[in-house]
Each structure stands twice: as C-alpha cells, then as structure tokens.
Design a protein around this motif. Structure first.
Motif, PDB file in Angstrom:
ATOM      1  N   UNK A 394      20.691  52.262  73.544  1.00  0.00           N
ATOM      2  CA  UNK A 394      20.727  52.539  74.981  1.00  0.00           C
ATOM      3  C   UNK A 394      22.127  52.247  75.557  1.00  0.00           C
ATOM      4  N   UNK A 395      22.677  51.104  75.183  1.00  0.00           N
ATOM      5  CA  UNK A 395      24.013  50.720  75.657  1.00  0.00           C
ATOM      6  C   UNK A 395      25.044  51.756  75.214  1.00  0.00           C
ATOM      7  N   UNK A 425      20.472  59.687  85.808  1.00  0.00           N
ATOM      8  CA  UNK A 425      21.004  58.928  86.945  1.00  0.00           C
ATOM      9  C   UNK A 425      22.099  57.933  86.540  1.00  0.00           C
ATOM     10  N   UNK A 426      23.053  58.414  85.781  1.00  0.00           N
ATOM     11  CA  UNK A 426      24.155  57.542  85.352  1.00  0.00           C
ATOM     12  C   UNK A 426      25.078  57.297  86.538  1.00  0.00           C
ATOM     13  N   UNK A 427      25.345  56.025  86.820  1.00  0.00           N
ATOM     14  CA  UNK A 427      26.204  55.663  87.948  1.00  0.00           C
ATOM     15  C   UNK A 427      27.226  54.620  87.497  1.00  0.00           C
ATOM     16  N   UNK A 428      28.518  54.894  87.759  1.00  0.00           N
ATOM     17  CA  UNK A 428      29.570  53.925  87.428  1.00  0.00           C
ATOM     18  C   UNK A 428      29.897  53.112  88.672  1.00  0.00           C
ATOM     19  N   UNK A 436      22.046  53.187  84.610  1.00  0.00           N
ATOM     20  CA  UNK A 436      21.399  54.464  84.296  1.00  0.00           C
ATOM     21  C   UNK A 436      19.906  54.238  84.108  1.00  0.00           C
ATOM     22  N   UNK A 437      19.206  55.360  84.002  1.00  0.00           N
ATOM     23  CA  UNK A 437      17.763  55.304  83.736  1.00  0.00           C
ATOM     24  C   UNK A 437      17.496  55.939  82.380  1.00  0.00           C
ATOM     25  N   UNK A 438      16.776  55.178  81.532  1.00  0.00           N
ATOM     26  CA  UNK A 438      16.398  55.679  80.213  1.00  0.00           C
ATOM     27  C   UNK A 438      14.893  55.483  80.067  1.00  0.00           C
ATOM     28  N   UNK A 439      14.203  56.580  79.802  1.00  0.00           N
ATOM     29  CA  UNK A 439      12.739  56.529  79.667  1.00  0.00           C
ATOM     30  C   UNK A 439      12.112  55.870  80.904  1.00  0.00           C
ATOM     31  N   UNK A 440      12.638  56.259  82.052  1.00  0.00           N
ATOM     32  CA  UNK A 440      12.145  55.788  83.352  1.00  0.00           C
ATOM     33  C   UNK A 440      12.335  54.292  83.571  1.00  0.00           C
ATOM     34  N   UNK A 475      15.122  46.946  82.609  1.00  0.00           N
ATOM     35  CA  UNK A 475      13.922  46.833  83.449  1.00  0.00           C
ATOM     36  C   UNK A 475      13.924  45.526  84.248  1.00  0.00           C
ATOM     37  N   UNK A 476      15.097  45.251  84.890  1.00  0.00           N
ATOM     38  CA  UNK A 476      15.273  44.098  85.773  1.00  0.00           C
ATOM     39  C   UNK A 476      15.302  42.758  85.040  1.00  0.00           C
TER      40      UNK A 476
END
Length: 663
Positions: A394-395, A425-428, A436-440, A475-476
C-alpha cells in the motif's frame, strides 16, 4: 604549506629538454588510428627502437674481437677507424642531431652536447671502442626511458579512453556507421542496447537506462528521460534509443579528462623544479672544470701528456652528464601519476603527488563521500496486528504518485507496484506526506507531523531516532514507521582505519543535520565532526585547521564545496568525472567514488617521493665518487659509462617500479 605556494606550483609550467624528449620519443613510436587516439605499435615498434643499438653492438663486439682475440692483419689503419665510425653512426648521429636542435633552442649545455663532445673526443685520441661504447650505452638508456614513459602513458590511456571508435548516425532515417571523431554537432546517434555512447548529447527518446560506471563509478542503472544530458562513455542498457550530439568529440568530458592527465606532468613538483634549475647551473660548471682538468697541468707538470689530460677531461664530461637526474626524476613523478591513474585516481600534476605525501588532515564532506548519497530504507517497524507485506504494498502504491527521493527509496525497497490495489483520492500534503484511499480504507504515509494533523495516536518518541522517519497509518490507526537514511559506503570504515594508520587526522564537515553527522562519525570513529554547516561555515572550519599549520586535503563533490576546495592544499573530488565544475575545481579526482582511494593516493604520493629521493641520492653519490677518481686519473671511460648510463638505467628501473606496486 600556504595556499599561495600551491598557486605558485601550479604556475610553474616551464618545459625543458626532457619534456620535449619524452613527447618526441613517445610520438615517434606511436601510430594514429584515425580516431584521435595514439597507440603504441607493440612489439614491432619496440624491436625497431633497438635496431640501431643492436647494429652498433654487433659491430663493436666484432671490432673488439679483432683488436684483442682474433687479431686480423687487415684490421688496421683506416679500415679499423672506418669500422668504428660505422659502429658509432647508428647511435651517435641521432644524439649529435639532438645536440644541434638544443643549441638552436638556446640550451647549449645539454646532455646531448656533453655526450657528443665526450665520444667525438674519444675518437680524437684514438679511444675508438670507448667512444662507441659510451654512446651505445647512452642510446640503450634512452630506449629504456622511452619504454618506461610509454608504459606510464598506456596505463593512463587504458583507464581513461573509454570512447568507442565508431558511432551509428541516422541520415534521412538511414543508419550509417562513421568514425566518432567525424560526427558533427546536431547529428542523431542511434544507440543499440549494450552499445557505448561516443559523444556527449541530448536524449531524444522518451526514456533510456544507462550504465554510468565509466563516468561516476556507479554500476547501478541511471534512467534518463527525454531532453536530459547523456555523456560519452555511458552504456545503453535496454532498448534502442536516439541521442542528439551537442558536443564535439574533442570537447567531451572524457576527452577533457584524458587531456588533463596527459598534461599533468607540466605542473612540476618542487623537487623536480629544483633539479632542473640545478642542472642548468651544474652542467656549465662541469664543462669548465673539464677544460681546466685538461689545460691547467700544462703549466705545472713538466712531462705532461696532453692526450692523458684530454682523456681525463672526457671521462669527467661523461661522468658529469646529469641525465640520471633529469630523466629519472620526471619519470618517477610520471610513473606516480600513471600508477594512480591505473588505480582510478587522477592527479592534475606531479606537484600534488608531493603535497599528498605530506597531508596531515583529511577534511571530508559526509554525503557522497563517506555515504552513498542515495536514500535507502534501513528498517521497517510495524505493529504485529498488521500484515507487513500488505502494508508495504500500500505504501509503495501511494508513494508511486510522488517524485520525492523518499518515494524512490521505498520503491527500490519494496519492488514492483501491486496494480491490483484500488488506489483512489490520492492527495499530497505539502511538507508532510501523502493520503489516499485503498479498498475504501484511508491510508496516510508521511512524517509524524502528518500523524498529529490527522490526530493519529502513536506510542513512540520520533526524536529518539536519528534517521528520517516515514510514519504509516491505516484506517485511522498507527501502523508503524520506516527509517530511511543515506547508507555508509562499504569501504568507509577501511578508509578511516587506513588514514589513522598513516597518522592522518580526519574531520567531517556537512550541511546535513548534526544528529545524523554525529551518528555517522561515531560509527566510523571520526572524532571531529560538525553538522548543520553552511558553505561559509565549512570555510571557517578549514581556516581554523590551516591556522594550526596543518596540510589539508578536502574531499567533496567539488561543486557545492568549491570555496573549501580552493582554500585547501589539495582538493579531492569523489566520482567527479561527470561534472565539468568538479574537473575544473579539484586537484585530484577519484574516479570510482571509493573513499578508500584517499589513503591510497597518500601512499602513492609517499612512495613516489621516496623513489625520487632514492634516485637523487644514488646519482649524486656514485657521480661524486667517480668524478673524484676521474679527476685523479684513477677511473677509465668504462667507469664513466657506469657512473652516467649505468646509474641512469638503475634510476629509471627504480622509477618504473612504482607502476608495479600494489597499494
């Protein structure tokens, strides 16, 4: 040693007979291959060099046989004289010719003139065998000198001349092979996989990977994109690419380096300069003494025989010839430059060999000198509640959206990107990292300030770790971190140990954060290390060391550290062959980027200086003894031959010995 002295040494560019003779001899026994390169014509040329000496030697041996062992009635009077004259011509005429050339150039008292006077004088008093023998042995000494110089130049050329002889250019979309030296600026080179680029240029293809080892010492691939500069000596690794020539063949970086080393002997060491100045005074004095030895006894000895006095004077002249000094000493320094080049160390002049021999403190930059200069993942510390491999994938996927060096380090560590991950939703976040979002599920990768920004709790103190930290949250929840650092070079520790063994101090100066600098210094055993330095801070630190009357060598990239390089006694560039600025700034260039070459360069300097002084001591001692014997009539022409040519040969053999040494 003061900085002004360094500048004075660089400005000493005067050439004398030995320089011209070295260049002439080398040129005479080399052939042009049509590409601007000169290569020795191997065994055939070497044999041709010995032909005149062989002819003279055979004729001399036969004549001496007729004189002493196989006495012939016909071998008398003019026949005997003519025979010895014919034996003299192959080796004597070239030397007499050189004597006239030297006189025209204003160098009256050259070694050529001394040998010509001594041997012609020997013929004048009917000492024919000795006249031929003196010139024969002198000629043999010249040949060995030429071979020694050719060998030193061959070492340099083999190392540096990385350019291919031919290139393939496209003319109207048709491939055509031409000599690299004939390629014009603006020509399009087609470079196949595995081929070496012959000229500097601009990449026209979208991307291409190159092996840059010939330039930087780095064997790992260097990927270039369209519009980037590519250099002569780089090897294309993958698919066919096209390069637009931007620099003429003779102006490429490799050409400049080759020229730099070939001209290095123009910058003379103090010892070499002294010997040459000494020889210019010493030789005329000896000629005057020889005349006095011949004529003064006329006024004090009743039964004085002029022939005996002339014979003593001629012996004195042969002994006094300074060729053992003016040949072997420059050759010693030239051999040192050749030995260094063979080991991937390029000296810009023999004066720097002398300075390196007396270095007391090596001041070095950290990044790119003792460390690789490339960020790498050092450690991965993740909570056991998470699957390490899944999180790393993921990283890697998120960091693939960034061009930051940290992203490159992670990609090299993890490997290929998992394309099955649904990255959205990749955001720098500037100065912090990526989200970003991966698998929600939300994934956050960045520094600990980013964790604080999103209120991600973590149970560690980031300040307790020296290396750069990349924190990860999934996930927080805090997953863990990766440490990224510029790794220490494999031979860095060996370098410091060898410098300590040479009683050379080491100091590390860096613009990197002080905690990192101290960590590297402690690991390597460097006592004096300073971080968080600006260029002017480095200059002040070096000034403090020089104020202690220590001879300083500064090791860095030669570009950002130009002020410090200029201030130090010797500036050393690490792997700087890819940079014009480095070539201009540094006094010594280490081609393969290995810091262990620093103590090697010091050792080569010390051995070169040692051999030079051995030659000086040998020449002066033997000449002094035989000169005294010759003036007293106790030495013959044969002792004179040994004192001159014999000592010169021994000195030359001693000088070339450095090229066989292992450092």
């Amino acid at each position: 040693m003061e900085n002004q002295l360094k500048k004075d040494k660089q400005e000493e560019q005067g050439c004398c007979a030995i320089d011209e003779k070295i260049n002439l001899n080398t040129a005479q026994h080399a052939e042009d291959d049509g590409h601007g390169h000169h290569h020795s014509s191997s065994e055939k040329a070497t044999l041709q060099m010995f032909v005149p000496a062989i002819i003279s030697f055979v004729l001399l041996v036969v004549a001496m046989g007729f004189d002493n062992y196989f006495i012939q009635s016909w071998f008398t009077a003019w026949v005997r004289v003519a025979w010895y004259v014919v034996a003299y011509i192959p080796v004597g005429v070239p030397v007499i010719k050189e004597a006239f050339v030297s006189i025209k150039k204003g160098d009256v008292f050259s070694e050529f003139l001394l040998m010509a006077i001594a041997t012609i004088g020997a013929f004048a008093i009917a000492e024919f065998p000795e006249g031929v023998a003196v010139m024969l042995f002198y000629a043999i000494g010249e040949i060995f000198q030429t071979l020694a110089v050719q060998r030193a130049k061959a070492n340099i050329k083999t190392l540096l001349d990385q350019r291919p002889d031919e290139v393939t250019i496209l003319e109207n979309k048709v491939a055509k092979t031409i000599k690299a030296s004939k390629a014009q600026i603006g020509a399009i080179i087609q470079l196949k996989a595995g081929e070496k680029l012959g000229l500097d240029g601009e990449l026209l293809s979208d991307t291409a990977s190159f092996n840059t080892a010939a330039l930087t010492g780095e064997s790992k691939p260097d990927t270039k994109t369209k519009g980037e500069t590519v250099l002569a000596g780089m090897i294309n690794l993958n698919s066919v690419c096209q390069v637009k020539v931007t620099t003429a063949y003779t102006d490429s970086k490799l050409s400049k380096i080759l020229e730099m080393v070939q001209e290095a002997t123009a910058k003379k060491a103090p010892t070499e300069l002294f010997i040459r100045k000494f020889a210019k005074v010493y030789t005329p004095i000896v000629v005057i003494l020889a005349v006095l030895i011949c004529l003064v006894p006329l006024f004090f000895v009743a039964d004085y025989h002029f022939k005996d006095g002339l014979y003593r004077a001629l012996i004195f002249l042969v002994i006094s010839c300074p060729c053992a000094l003016v040949i072997s000493i420059p050759l010693g320094y030239f051999g040192g430059i050749g030995a260094a080049s063979k080991n991937g160390i390029l000296f810009k002049g023999s004066n720097f060999l002398d300075v390196m021999a007396s270095i007391q403190n090596v001041v070095m930059d950290k990044t790119g000198t003792m460390t690789e200069g490339v960020f790498k993942v050092q450690e991965v510390v993740f909570n056991s509640d998470f699957n390490k491999e899944d999180i790393l994938q993921m990283v890697n996927a998120i960091e693939s959206q960034s061009t930051h060096p940290v992203a490159t380090a992670i990609h090299q560590y993890v490997g290929e990107i998992d394309t099955t991950l649904a990255l959205k939703k990749v955001e720098e976040i500037a100065g912090h990292g990526l989200k970003a979002t991966i698998n929600d599920k939300e994934v956050i990768v960045g520094n600990f300030k980013l964790m604080d920004k999103f209120s991600i709790a973590y149970d560690m103190n980031p300040k307790s770790i020296v290396d750069t930290l990349i924190a990860v949250a999934y996930d927080k929840k805090f997953v863990g971190y990766l440490t990224i650092a510029d790794s220490i070079k494999e031979d860095a520790q060996i370098t410091i140990d060898k410098l300590k063994a040479l009683n050379v101090k080491t100091t590390m100066l860096s613009g990197d954060k002080n905690s990192v600098v101290q960590f590297v210094a402690q690991k390597l055993g460097i006592k004096n290390a300073f971080g968080d330095l600006l260029p002017e801070d480095k200059v002040n630190k070096v000034k403090e060391i020089i104020a202690k009357k220590e001879t300083v060598a500064f090791v860095g990239d030669g570009v950002n550290d130009a002020p410090v390089v200029a201030l130090s006694n010797v500036g050393i560039a690490m792997g700087g062959l890819g940079s014009d600025a480095t070539i201009e700034t540094a006094d010594v260039v280490i081609q393969d980027d290995k810091p262990s070459k620093i103590p090697m360069a010091i050792n080569i300097g010390k051995q070169t200086k040692k051999i030079v002084w051995q030659n000086i001591s040998l020449a002066f001692t033997v000449k002094a003894i035989v000169l005294i014997l010759g003036a007293g009539g106790l030495a013959t022409m044969w002792e004179a031959v040994f004192a001159d040519v014999g000592v010169a040969l021994l000195a030359i053999l001693n000088a070339v010995r450095i090229q066989r040494m292992k450092f």
